[in-house]
Write a protein that holds these residues in place. Structure first.
Motif, PDB file in Angstrom:
ATOM      1  N   HIS A 197       3.379   7.190  -7.643  1.00 21.48           N
ATOM      2  CA  HIS A 197       3.191   5.954  -6.869  1.00 21.48           C
ATOM      3  C   HIS A 197       2.673   4.840  -7.774  1.00 21.48           C
ATOM      4  O   HIS A 197       1.798   4.064  -7.407  1.00 21.48           O
ATOM      5  CB  HIS A 197       2.249   6.168  -5.682  1.00 21.48           C
ATOM      6  N   THR A 198       3.226   4.784  -8.971  1.00 24.70           N
ATOM      7  CA  THR A 198       2.806   3.823  -9.982  1.00 24.70           C
ATOM      8  C   THR A 198       3.423   2.454  -9.668  1.00 24.70           C
ATOM      9  O   THR A 198       4.630   2.340  -9.491  1.00 24.70           O
ATOM     10  CB  THR A 198       3.267   4.290 -11.374  1.00 24.70           C
ATOM     11  N   PRO A 199       2.599   1.409  -9.610  1.00 25.55           N
ATOM     12  CA  PRO A 199       3.139   0.064  -9.347  1.00 25.55           C
ATOM     13  C   PRO A 199       4.091  -0.380 -10.457  1.00 25.55           C
ATOM     14  O   PRO A 199       3.926  -0.011 -11.626  1.00 25.55           O
ATOM     15  CB  PRO A 199       1.892  -0.830  -9.332  1.00 25.55           C
ATOM     16  N   ASP A 255       6.307  -5.257  -4.580  1.00 20.50           N
ATOM     17  CA  ASP A 255       5.492  -4.146  -4.082  1.00 20.50           C
ATOM     18  C   ASP A 255       6.051  -2.780  -4.473  1.00 20.50           C
ATOM     19  O   ASP A 255       5.581  -1.750  -3.983  1.00 20.50           O
ATOM     20  CB  ASP A 255       5.361  -4.220  -2.565  1.00 20.50           C
ATOM     21  N   SER A 290       7.642   7.037  -8.417  1.00 14.24           N
ATOM     22  CA  SER A 290       7.103   8.389  -8.541  1.00 14.24           C
ATOM     23  C   SER A 290       8.147   9.231  -9.260  1.00 14.24           C
ATOM     24  O   SER A 290       9.342   8.982  -9.165  1.00 14.24           O
ATOM     25  CB  SER A 290       6.813   9.010  -7.170  1.00 14.24           C
ATOM     26  N   THR A 328       6.902   0.745  -6.096  1.00 16.44           N
ATOM     27  CA  THR A 328       6.191   1.818  -6.797  1.00 16.44           C
ATOM     28  C   THR A 328       7.220   2.864  -7.207  1.00 16.44           C
ATOM     29  O   THR A 328       8.280   2.999  -6.605  1.00 16.44           O
ATOM     30  CB  THR A 328       5.125   2.489  -5.926  1.00 16.44           C
ATOM     31  N   LEU A 362      12.154  -2.370  -9.997  1.00 18.55           N
ATOM     32  CA  LEU A 362      10.703  -2.580 -10.052  1.00 18.55           C
ATOM     33  C   LEU A 362      10.341  -4.044 -10.259  1.00 18.55           C
ATOM     34  O   LEU A 362       9.333  -4.526  -9.742  1.00 18.55           O
ATOM     35  CB  LEU A 362      10.083  -1.713 -11.148  1.00 18.55           C
TER      36      LEU A 362
END
Length: 106
Positions: A42-44, A97, A101, A99, A92
């Protein structure tokens, strides 16, 4: 099957990039990590994009270790990995917003 998963636009946008079991080692080499557990959770996008940029540069560098990590059954090879990274990056960047994974079980 495993995957990278990008979620954006409040959950309205999903992007899934499939990863076969025999491709995991190549993805780890491309990202410069020893284990897929060290990748995204869940990395921005603002954090992930520089990591993806570095991975693209590793592919372009011609590092023999990365080339050696490509499994003989991997029909997409490093060119396919680079294309996938560029597509991940685009998503991205385009969604504030977003994210990412992965590599996760689908």
């Amino acid at each position: 099957m495993k995957e990278f998963e990008i979620v954006a636009a409040g959950g309205a946008v999903y992007d899934h990039i499939g990863v076969a079991d025999f491709q995991v080692d190549t993805w780890c080499a491309v990202f410069g990590v020893e284990s897929a557990d060290l990748l995204f959770d869940h990395t921005p996008g603002t954090v992930a994009v520089p990591i993806i940029d570095a991975a693209i540069q590793r592919i372009l560098s011609g590092d023999p270790a990365i080339h050696a990590s490509v499994h003989p059954n991997d029909r997409t090879g490093l060119r396919g990995k680079r294309t996938a990274l560029e597509n991940m990056r685009r998503t991205l960047v385009n969604f504030h917003d977003a994210t990412i994974s992965g590599i996760v079980e689908d």
